[in-house]
Structures are given as C-alpha cells and as structure tokens.
Scaffold this motif. Structure first.
Motif, mmCIF file in Angstrom:
data_model
loop_
_atom_site.group_PDB
_atom_site.id
_atom_site.type_symbol
_atom_site.label_atom_id
_atom_site.label_comp_id
_atom_site.label_asym_id
_atom_site.label_seq_id
_atom_site.Cartn_x
_atom_site.Cartn_y
_atom_site.Cartn_z
ATOM 1 N N ASN A 526 -0.420 -1.746 -10.940
ATOM 2 C CA ASN A 526 -1.249 -0.572 -10.639
ATOM 3 C C ASN A 526 -2.513 -0.499 -11.478
ATOM 4 O OD1 ASN A 526 0.781 0.256 -8.910
ATOM 5 N ND2 ASN A 526 1.733 1.601 -10.419
ATOM 6 N N CYS A 545 -0.138 4.263 -16.590
ATOM 7 C CA CYS A 545 0.412 5.001 -15.440
ATOM 8 C C CYS A 545 1.888 5.331 -15.605
ATOM 9 C CB CYS A 545 0.197 4.214 -14.142
ATOM 10 S SG CYS A 545 1.229 2.738 -13.998
ATOM 11 N N LYS A 767 -3.844 2.976 -12.198
ATOM 12 C CA LYS A 767 -3.121 3.728 -11.170
ATOM 13 C C LYS A 767 -3.619 3.384 -9.767
ATOM 14 C CE LYS A 767 -2.105 7.615 -14.230
ATOM 15 N NZ LYS A 767 -2.241 9.052 -14.504
ATOM 16 N N ASN A 768 -3.738 2.084 -9.513
ATOM 17 C CA ASN A 768 -4.159 1.573 -8.200
ATOM 18 C C ASN A 768 -5.587 1.944 -7.825
ATOM 19 O OD1 ASN A 768 -2.155 -0.114 -7.147
ATOM 20 N ND2 ASN A 768 -0.857 1.645 -6.636
#
Length: 818
Positions: A526, A545, A767-768
């Motif tokens: 992520n 994350c 977080k992507n």
C-alpha cells in the motif's frame, strides 16, 4: 437596511466565499459570531451558517435573500477570533470552513444548542406577564432547548425577555453539544447564613461535640462536596442531618462537569528562583504593563527551570485579571507539565487536547469562554482557546514539529500566537533548550528578545557526554548493539541502584527484512515503504498504514531462502537488555506499548516510584520528563534522524540528542550520556556531544543561506496524490507547466533554482495513494502574489487541470518534505 456576510457549511471550492443576506427583522440582535439559518441555493434549502461581518450598504444593487432565524442569544466566538480565522484562510490557503473550524466550539458547530434553565434559588422581584409565563414554562419543563421554548411559548421579542431574566439571575442560558442535557449532580453542603453564630451554638448544645466541630469547620469555607466532607471528618449522615434539621446547614445539588483529568494531582508549591531565573522573570514581567508588548525567547539548557518561570508569569497574569495559554508539544507526553500547573492553580486550569471526549472538550471550552478558567494548558489546538482577556501565550519546546498542523489549515502555531498577540495585545514567550533555526534567527534580528538560562535550576551540572564510534567497536570484535562503555555503565548504574534510559527513535524489532541473494527489501504494497518486523506479534507491520503480514519464507522476487533481518528497533533493544541484565526491571515505552488507555501514565508512575531500572523508548521519552534518579542515558544510534532525506535532518538530530541527553543527572548525582554513532565527525553529532547550541547554529545557518533554505526563503510543498498513477502524473505535470510560466517571467533561465520538480515524493506511495511533489522557493515579498496564483491554479482550478480522485495539498513552510 442592514446586511450580514455569512459563511455556510459547504466545502465546494467554488462556493468558498461569504454570502450576503439581509438581516431585516433581526438588526437589533444579530452580531458577528452568531449562528443563523439561511435559505441557500436555487431551492432555498434552509442551512446553518455563521455571521462574519455586518454592514449597512451594498456596494452595488442585486437581489438579496433574508436570513430565516438566529440560533444564538450571544456570539459563539468573538470579533477578534473571526479576524484570526480570516487571517488563517488567507495565510495558509485553506477554505473558510476549515479555518473557522479551529475557532468554533469543539465538534460540529451545527450541533451546538442553546438551553435555558430556571435558577431555583433566585430572589423574588417584580416581573412582567411574559417573564412569568417563561418561568412557569421552565418550572414545568426543567431544562429547555431554546428552539423548543420559542415554538411552545410564542412570545415576540423572546430574546429581550430572556436577556432580562438572565441579568436578574432568574434563569441560566448555556450552550452544549446535545439535543438534550442530562446533567450530573452531586450533593454539597454549606452554612445557612440566616442564623447568627451565638444562636447556632445554642441550638447545637454542649453535648453535641461532633456537630460543633463540623459547624466550626463549615464556617471557615464557602462550600464542600458532601461525601468528601463525611469522609474527611469520619462522620455519619445522621450527624449531618441533625445540623440540617436545626436549620444550621443547607444541602443542595450542584452540577458536576465532565473532567479531563481523572487522577488526583498533588499541590505543586512555589519554588525560589536562582539569580538567572529571577533576571529572566523580571525582564518579562516589566514588559507586561507596556502599551506595546514585547515577545521573548527563553533559551535555557535542559533542567534550567523554564517551567517554574512559566508558572510565576501566569501568576502575574492572574494578578492582572488576565488569561494565559500554555502550549506543550504533545499533551500525553508532557503529563508532568500539566501536573505542575494544575497542582499550582487547581480549578483555574482548563486542559485542551485531542484525547478528551467531545463532551469533555466542550466543557473545557465553555469554562474558558465563560471566564471560569483563566489558564489554558494544551497541545497545538489550544492556541484557539476562547479566552476573554488574553495576556500571555507560552509555547514550551517551541522547536517541536507537532506545533505544525498536518491538516487544513496547515498552520504554524507560533505564527498564530503572534497574530493573536497583535489582535489582543498579549505577550508571547517561547522556550527551548534547542530553539528552531528560524526562531533563533528571528531573535538575533530583534523579532524576539533573547533571554538565556545557562545553568540548571538545581545547580546540578549538565551530564558528561561520551561519544562512541561504533565503527571502532566492530574493529575490536564487538558486534553487539551496546558498546563496551554503555554495557559497563548500565551495569554500574544497576549496582548503584540508579535508573537508566535507553533511547532509539525506531520501534519494532528490526528496521527491515531483506534478501541477501538479490537485495530485495520487503515493502508494504500500500505504501512503497519497507515493513518493520515486530517480534511480539511475529509479523511485519507498516508504520504508515498499519497493515501487517506474515514473514516470507522465501524472497518474493528471486525465491531465495536467504532472508535476513536488518537494523534494530526498541523491541530488539528490550530483548537484548533482558538477556544481558536478567535481574533488571526493564520496560519499553513506545507507541506499541502505550496504546492502551492509561498505560503511558502507569509507566511514568512506576519510573517515578523507582519500580523501573531501565526504560527503553522512542522520542516520547525525550520530552518533559524529570526523574532525579536517572543518571545514565544511552543513545543507541544517533545517526537515525541524521540520515533522513530532509534539509532539517541535522537540526532534528541535534535537537533530539540534546533533549534526550538532558534527562540525565537532574537530581543530586551527576549524569552521564553514552552517544553511539557511525558518523562521529558530523557537526550535528559533535555539537550535541558538547551541548553547544551556538556552534551548531552558526554552522547550520551558513548552510541554509548557501543552499537557500529557511529562514532566508519560504518553502511551499505542492503534493499531488491519488489512486491512479497516470492521473496523478498528468495533474502534477499540467500544474507544473502553468506555474512554470510565472517563474520563467520572474527568474528567466534560473527559474529551476526556485521551482523544483515535479518529482515522485520521497515516500512515493502511502495507503495506496501515489504521491508526486513540486517544491517552490519564494521570498517574503513574493508570497502574496504567488499564493494568489496557487489559489487560482490548485484550488479554484481555473485551468481545468484537476481529475476525479486526484487532490493537491498545499503546505506553506512544511516541517519536512518527505
């Protein structure tokens, strides 16, 4: 006709402006800072907003809607705080609603309600028929919502009648964040003043000695909580009731507020200054009564007694009937500071920080606003406390990054404090053993008066610092994470029954896991950042994350089985310490071990009571801790912060090392610091060893000037981020091309010196979300024009560069550019 500019709660950037409404019918009661209901949009949907300005004439004629109703009997916030909100919106390029959210009551301002209640022991006076109707209604309905009272009683000019009743102390008007109030009450007791002393003694009689003792005590105080009274005097309710039946005491209900401090705090008595402290204190106090206030920077070594100076400055403000705001970096990490202020000033102190419940925060906010709390202690957001007569703002450990907000508006607390100083004619006092380069530069250029504390308050000496080159330890065959010197000093400390702090600013067991065959580092899918091994859960964890996953048996890239742990964290230090010193009481304090409520306080209490021999921790042990039996501090890896790809890294390393080292030797026994490093000749390391701030500053300021970094220029970070890589890259490229025109026009071929990028951010994915960055350098005189252009390009999107799912974050003078 009169008009009001109103901010409505709508976050669309193209609607981020004040809307003008007529206040006809409400001209006499409408004030800046009040909430209103207005018709909005084509459908005239009723929505809530608040007034930021009132004026008499329109600059040009156009159709204007009328407000529907006013929700408050008095402003929620003052004119000066409205001014502060408008200044923040412009200064930090935030939306109106984000800027004003800081100064409005905690939580959702739309959910704040006004309540009316009857004061049961009011004096009987002559009242009008409408006033009697209101009292009758409140007797039947107890506490009533103002909105409900309006609907049910239907009296025109109701606010005028309520105001008169409030002035006569017949009713109480207050605000809260619920639609109904379930107040908590406790029984309290006090003397009935209607009976004189001689009559009271006669009623008690000669034989009732306990009653006489209780009565004599009650005469010396105003009131006391009943259960506390019974417990303190080891008496019974029967004895109390006897006094009540004789008409000598009154027992009544009193509202209990939601209190943010659950533990009992001991009194903290006033200390005597040494000569240095006295000189600093007098210098600041002499400025209090000047018409033009002066601001100060106290540069004091660790343990120099800055907190006692703060306490006595606040006492001076109370004498002048003025309010004080005291800011600390992180409220949960500086409990000793809170204890000292509450221990000295008791109920005068309100505490504001993010870990309070919404109800607790609101109660504290209301107590400040109503003038019951004249001292505010809190973290960053406490700078917006609704004080009534602000005289003093203190920012302790002013160099800390936590004073910079990471959410919109991305304000710098020191700048907000100085703006409040201008608006309210208050004094700002900054304090630190390691001031930020920008603050010290400002002080040398007379923006702050620079005051020095060169000695510790207790006359104890600064700790001796021993620098250990860990490369030499390897050469002599020591592969341990502890140098020979550190191991020896810990063992000696244990024999002498003294306490040790071991510091490493990295939690976990190992920093990362890597394949020895191909070099692949196991990263979070992520976040594109290496995952940290945590032995206590036997899993890898991403510190950005929070994702966890199993440890791979083979390399995910080349399938090799030669997977190895690299680096160290606090968990590894804990394991190694327990192996080397099995009889020692060892505790680790980092975000992994202090996540449970009360765990942080529990560890500090054990440390204070000498139930811990070795405390291992991250930067949370570097702030505000004062334990006289800590005589040894071991800094396991001084290079950790130094190696970050950020121009502030040397400064942060110097600050952190100096602050941690300052925990040693604060009692009667001299302290020692073992500083382990692989980079012993770096100026940040050598100057922190010598505890020589001035030499560090002189070296760093030259580098900042040469490479054009603050304080000689402003930095602006434009961070473009989103889940679609191509969309993010396209938006950042288009944004860069538009801004580039401005810089080429100004700087011609040298524009790249001031416009850097676009580049992937140092941490490219979190977080992507893919992240690209543009860094801008701008002088003070250019900032207004540049912010105007950035507002057009990045916020109003006048060039149509934005794409769905892609956002742009603007950070003016960020604390880091990672």
């Amino acid at each position: 006709m009169r008009y009001a500019e109103i901010i409505v709660d709508n976050r669309a950037s193209k609607l981020d402006r004040p809307f003008t409404y007529s206040i006809n019918g409400f001209s006499d009661v409408a004030q800046v800072g009040m909430r209103v209901i207005v018709p909005f949009g084509n459908g005239n949907k009723p929505i809530k907003g608040f007034i930021i300005n009132i004026f008499d004439e329109l600059s040009e004629e156009y159709p204007v809607k009328k407000i529907i109703d006013i929700l408050d009997t008095e402003p929620l916030v003052s004119n000066k705080m409205i001014e502060l909100g408008l200044w923040m919106k412009k200064k930090y390029l935030s939306s109106h609603i984000d800027a004003f959210q800081q100064i409005l009551p905690p939580g959702d301002y739309k959910q704040v309600n006004t309540f009316v209640e009857l004061n049961n022991d009011y004096e009987k006076v002559e009242l009008s028929n409408n006033e009697l109707r209101i009292i009758k209604y409140l007797k039947a309905n107890d506490i009533s919502l103002l909105d409900q009272l309006k609907k049910d009683i239907k009296i025109s000019n109701l606010r005028d009648y309520l105001k008169k009743l409030s002035e006569k102390k017949i009713i109480n008007i207050f605000i809260d964040i619920k639609t109904s109030v379930n107040k908590k009450y406790e029984k309290w007791i006090k003397i009935d003043d209607s009976i004189n002393y001689s009559s009271a003694i006669e009623l008690i009689g000669n034989k009732a000695r306990k009653q006489l003792q209780l009565y004599e005590f009650l005469r010396t105080i105003d009131e006391i909580q009943l259960n506390e009274f019974i417990k303190d005097f080891n008496t019974s309710s029967t004895t109390i009731n006897s006094l009540k039946e004789k008409g000598l005491v009154v027992i009544y209900d009193k509202e209990v507020e939601r209190m943010p401090i659950k533990r009992k705090i001991s009194d903290y008595h006033k200390l005597t200054f040494n000569m240095e402290q006295l000189n600093v204190f007098n210098e600041i106090v002499q400025s209090f009564d000047n018409s033009k206030k002066q601001n100060f920077l106290i540069h004091g070594v660790t343990g120099s007694g800055k907190t006692e100076i703060y306490l006595q400055l606040v006492e001076e403000m109370l004498k002048r009937n003025k309010d004080s705001i005291i800011l600390v970096p992180e409220i949960s990490l500086t409990p000793q500071t809170i204890d000292r202020f509450v221990g000295r000033f008791g109920d005068e102190v309100a505490v504001l920080h993010s870990k309070l419940s919404q109800g607790e925060r609101f109660d504290q906010w209301r107590s400040i606003r109503e003038g019951r709390s004249k001292i505010v202690v809190g973290a960053r957001s406490a700078i917006f406390a609704p004080t009534n007569n602000l005289g003093l703002i203190i920012i302790d450990e002013e160099h800390e990054d936590t004073y910079k907000s990471s959410q919109n508006p991305k304000y710098i607390t020191k700048e907000v404090a100085l703006r409040r100083n201008e608006l309210e004619n208050a004094t700002v006092v900054l304090g630190s053993a390691t001031p930020s380069i920008e603050t010290y530069y400002s002080a040398l250029n007379n923006k702050f008066k620079l005051l020095h504390l060169n000695e510790r308050a207790t006359k104890s000496t600064l700790p001796e610092v021993l620098l250990i080159d860990m490369r030499e330890q390897l050469q002599i065959g020591n592969k341990s994470i502890f140098s020979i010197d550190l191991h020896k000093e810990i063992a000696t400390n244990l024999i002498n029954k003294k306490q040790t702090i071991l510091f490493l600013n990295r939690r976990g067991f190992s920093s990362f896991i890597s394949c020895r065959s191909c070099g692949e580092v196991i990263k979070c899918n992520n976040c594109e950042i290496s995952m940290t091994y945590h032995k206590n859960i036997n899993r890898l964890r991403c510190h950005y994350c929070g994702k966890t996953e199993d440890i791979p048996i083979t390399c995910p890239k080349c399938a090799s089985k030669y997977i190895k742990y690299f680096g160290i964290g606090t968990e590894r230090i804990e394991e190694e310490s327990k192996r080397l010193f099995p009889a020692a009481r060892i505790v680790r304090m980092d975000s992994d071990t202090t996540s449970a409520k009360g765990s942080f306080d529990s560890i500090l209490e054990d440390m204070k009571n000498k139930k811990i021999d070795i405390l291992i921790g991250t930067q949370m042990i570097s702030k505000g801790l004062d334990f006289p039996d800590v005589t040894l501090v071991g800094i396991i890896a001084a290079d950790t912060t130094l190696n970050l790809p950020d121009y502030r890294s040397p400064e942060k390393a110097f600050q952190l090392i100096t602050q941690v080292a300052g925990r040693a030797g604060r009692g009667d026994t001299p302290g020692k610091v073992i500083l382990q490093t692989y980079n012993p000749y770096h100026y940040s390391i050598t100057n922190s060893k010598n505890q020589d701030y001035l030499s560090f500053y002189n070296t760093e300021i030259k580098l900042r000037k040469e490479f054009l970094y603050p304080p000689f220029i402003n930095l602006i970070s434009l961070l473009v981020y989103g889940n679609n890589y191509n969309d993010v890259k396209n938006v950042v490229s288009d944004t860069y091309d538009i801004i580039k025109g401005y810089f080429i026009e100004k700087y011609k071929s040298s524009y790249k010196k001031y416009l850097i990028g676009p580049n992937p951010a140092p941490i490219e994915k979190i977080k992507n979300s893919f992240r690209w960055q543009i860094v801008i350098k701008a002088y003070n005189h250019e900032m207004e024009k540049l912010k105007y252009e950035l507002n057009r390009v990045c916020i109003l999107d006048e060039y149509n560069t934005k794409k769905d799912g892609v956002k742009i974050s603007i950070d003016i003078n960020p604390t880091n550019i990672l």
